[in-house]
Design a protein around this motif. Structure first.
Motif, PDB file in Angstrom:
ATOM      1  N   UNK A   1      64.158  57.532  37.408  1.00 42.45           N
ATOM      2  CA  UNK A   1      63.419  56.536  36.925  1.00 42.45           C
ATOM      3  C   UNK A   1      61.892  56.830  36.848  1.00 42.45           C
ATOM      4  N   UNK A   2      61.544  57.848  37.597  1.00 40.90           N
ATOM      5  CA  UNK A   2      59.998  58.322  37.458  1.00 40.90           C
ATOM      6  C   UNK A   2      59.722  58.996  36.123  1.00 40.90           C
ATOM      7  N   UNK A   3      60.740  59.831  35.983  1.00 46.03           N
ATOM      8  CA  UNK A   3      61.071  60.660  34.683  1.00 46.03           C
ATOM      9  C   UNK A   3      61.085  59.934  33.344  1.00 46.03           C
ATOM     10  N   UNK A   4      61.727  58.765  33.608  1.00 50.70           N
ATOM     11  CA  UNK A   4      61.727  58.019  32.768  1.00 50.70           C
ATOM     12  C   UNK A   4      60.455  57.128  32.129  1.00 50.70           C
ATOM     13  N   UNK A   5      59.597  57.070  33.028  1.00 54.03           N
ATOM     14  CA  UNK A   5      58.443  56.195  32.813  1.00 54.03           C
ATOM     15  C   UNK A   5      57.554  56.801  31.750  1.00 54.03           C
ATOM     16  N   UNK A   6      56.849  56.032  30.959  1.00 52.06           N
ATOM     17  CA  UNK A   6      55.976  56.670  29.862  1.00 52.06           C
ATOM     18  C   UNK A   6      54.569  57.017  30.498  1.00 52.06           C
ATOM     19  N   UNK A   7      53.804  57.924  29.886  1.00 49.07           N
ATOM     20  CA  UNK A   7      52.406  58.122  30.583  1.00 49.07           C
ATOM     21  C   UNK A   7      51.589  56.967  30.690  1.00 49.07           C
ATOM     22  N   UNK A   8      51.848  55.945  30.094  1.00 51.34           N
ATOM     23  CA  UNK A   8      50.991  54.840  30.194  1.00 51.34           C
ATOM     24  C   UNK A   8      51.488  54.050  31.484  1.00 51.34           C
ATOM     25  N   UNK A   9      52.749  53.998  31.614  1.00 52.62           N
ATOM     26  CA  UNK A   9      53.265  53.428  33.016  1.00 52.62           C
ATOM     27  C   UNK A   9      52.819  54.465  34.114  1.00 52.62           C
ATOM     28  N   UNK A  10      52.795  55.556  34.132  1.00 55.15           N
ATOM     29  CA  UNK A  10      52.377  56.544  35.241  1.00 55.15           C
ATOM     30  C   UNK A  10      50.819  56.594  35.551  1.00 55.15           C
ATOM     31  N   UNK A  11      49.948  56.112  34.330  1.00 55.13           N
ATOM     32  CA  UNK A  11      48.491  56.116  34.607  1.00 55.13           C
ATOM     33  C   UNK A  11      48.089  55.547  35.914  1.00 55.13           C
ATOM     34  N   UNK A  12      48.499  54.365  36.377  1.00 53.84           N
ATOM     35  CA  UNK A  12      48.059  53.799  37.474  1.00 53.84           C
ATOM     36  C   UNK A  12      48.236  54.653  38.838  1.00 53.84           C
ATOM     37  N   UNK A  13      49.375  55.378  38.688  1.00 51.47           N
ATOM     38  CA  UNK A  13      49.829  56.023  39.952  1.00 51.47           C
ATOM     39  C   UNK A  13      49.084  57.260  39.776  1.00 51.47           C
ATOM     40  N   UNK A  14      48.894  57.874  38.751  1.00 51.19           N
ATOM     41  CA  UNK A  14      47.818  59.279  38.516  1.00 51.19           C
ATOM     42  C   UNK A  14      46.385  58.949  39.114  1.00 51.19           C
ATOM     43  N   UNK A  15      45.981  57.731  38.344  1.00 52.71           N
ATOM     44  CA  UNK A  15      44.552  57.556  38.826  1.00 52.71           C
ATOM     45  C   UNK A  15      44.250  57.192  40.282  1.00 52.71           C
ATOM     46  N   UNK A  16      45.311  56.498  41.099  1.00 54.34           N
ATOM     47  CA  UNK A  16      45.260  56.292  42.341  1.00 54.34           C
ATOM     48  C   UNK A  16      45.324  57.418  43.123  1.00 54.34           C
ATOM     49  N   UNK A  17      46.215  58.498  42.869  1.00 54.96           N
ATOM     50  CA  UNK A  17      46.489  59.560  43.228  1.00 54.96           C
ATOM     51  C   UNK A  17      45.208  60.530  43.513  1.00 54.96           C
ATOM     52  N   UNK A  18      44.510  60.533  42.211  1.00 51.83           N
ATOM     53  CA  UNK A  18      43.233  61.370  42.253  1.00 51.83           C
ATOM     54  C   UNK A  18      42.261  60.676  43.039  1.00 51.83           C
ATOM     55  N   UNK A  19      41.913  59.283  43.103  1.00 50.36           N
ATOM     56  CA  UNK A  19      41.268  58.845  43.885  1.00 50.36           C
ATOM     57  C   UNK A  19      41.493  59.112  45.383  1.00 50.36           C
ATOM     58  N   UNK A  20      42.827  59.130  45.898  1.00 49.59           N
ATOM     59  CA  UNK A  20      43.224  59.546  47.038  1.00 49.59           C
ATOM     60  C   UNK A  20      42.918  61.046  47.680  1.00 49.59           C
ATOM     61  N   UNK A  21      43.213  61.791  46.412  1.00 53.72           N
ATOM     62  CA  UNK A  21      42.657  63.239  46.683  1.00 53.72           C
ATOM     63  C   UNK A  21      41.185  63.477  46.970  1.00 53.72           C
ATOM     64  N   UNK A  22      40.342  62.749  46.282  1.00 49.71           N
ATOM     65  CA  UNK A  22      39.062  63.065  46.413  1.00 49.71           C
ATOM     66  C   UNK A  22      38.529  62.404  47.803  1.00 49.71           C
TER      67      UNK A  22
END
Length: 141
Positions: A64-85
């Protein structure tokens, strides 16, 4: 004899308390780091889509994760970057300040090592010579 035994017991107890305090400090540090949240977008996705207590079918979730588009993944990616910072910030706060000697070595070692390499082709020997030279230079200040 009783006094000696009591003294030994007190010393043992103090040692155990010191070990327990150290373990507690490590646990607190790990908890603080963990509190920053997941640093992987996929892990965040799993946390948000799986119900607590329910067994997740990881294979289907991964598909399901792989099937998501980049736009759908974007909120997870941005939140992960914030968490990493956040996590880097927390880790940096636990780091000790460098000593005067460490700063001195960082500043002077490269030049001393290059000079030592000119005198010998053996890198191990050059390292030893450079270390001694830097140490001597620091002590002569």
């Amino acid at each position: 004899a009783k006094a000696k035994a009591a003294k030994q017991a007190a010393a043992l107890k103090a040692k155990k308390q010191a070990v327990a305090a150290k373990k507690q400090a490590v646990r607190a540090k790990k908890a603080a780091i963990k509190s920053s949240g997941a640093v992987s977008p996929f892990t965040l996705y799993l946390q948000k889509t799986c119900q607590k207590g329910a067994k997740a079918d990881l294979k289907s979730k991964a598909q399901a994760w792989k099937a998501l588009s980049d736009a759908q993944k974007k909120p997870f990616v941005t939140e992960a970057k914030k968490n990493l910072a956040k996590r880097h910030e927390i880790r940096a706060s636990y780091k000790k300040a460098p000593t005067k000697y460490a700063l001195f070595v960082k500043k002077n070692f490269a030049a001393a090592y290059k000079a030592a390499l000119k005198t010998t082709s053996d890198k191990k020997q050059a390292f030893k010579v450079a270390t001694q030279a830097v140490s001597k230079k620091y002590k002569s200040q």
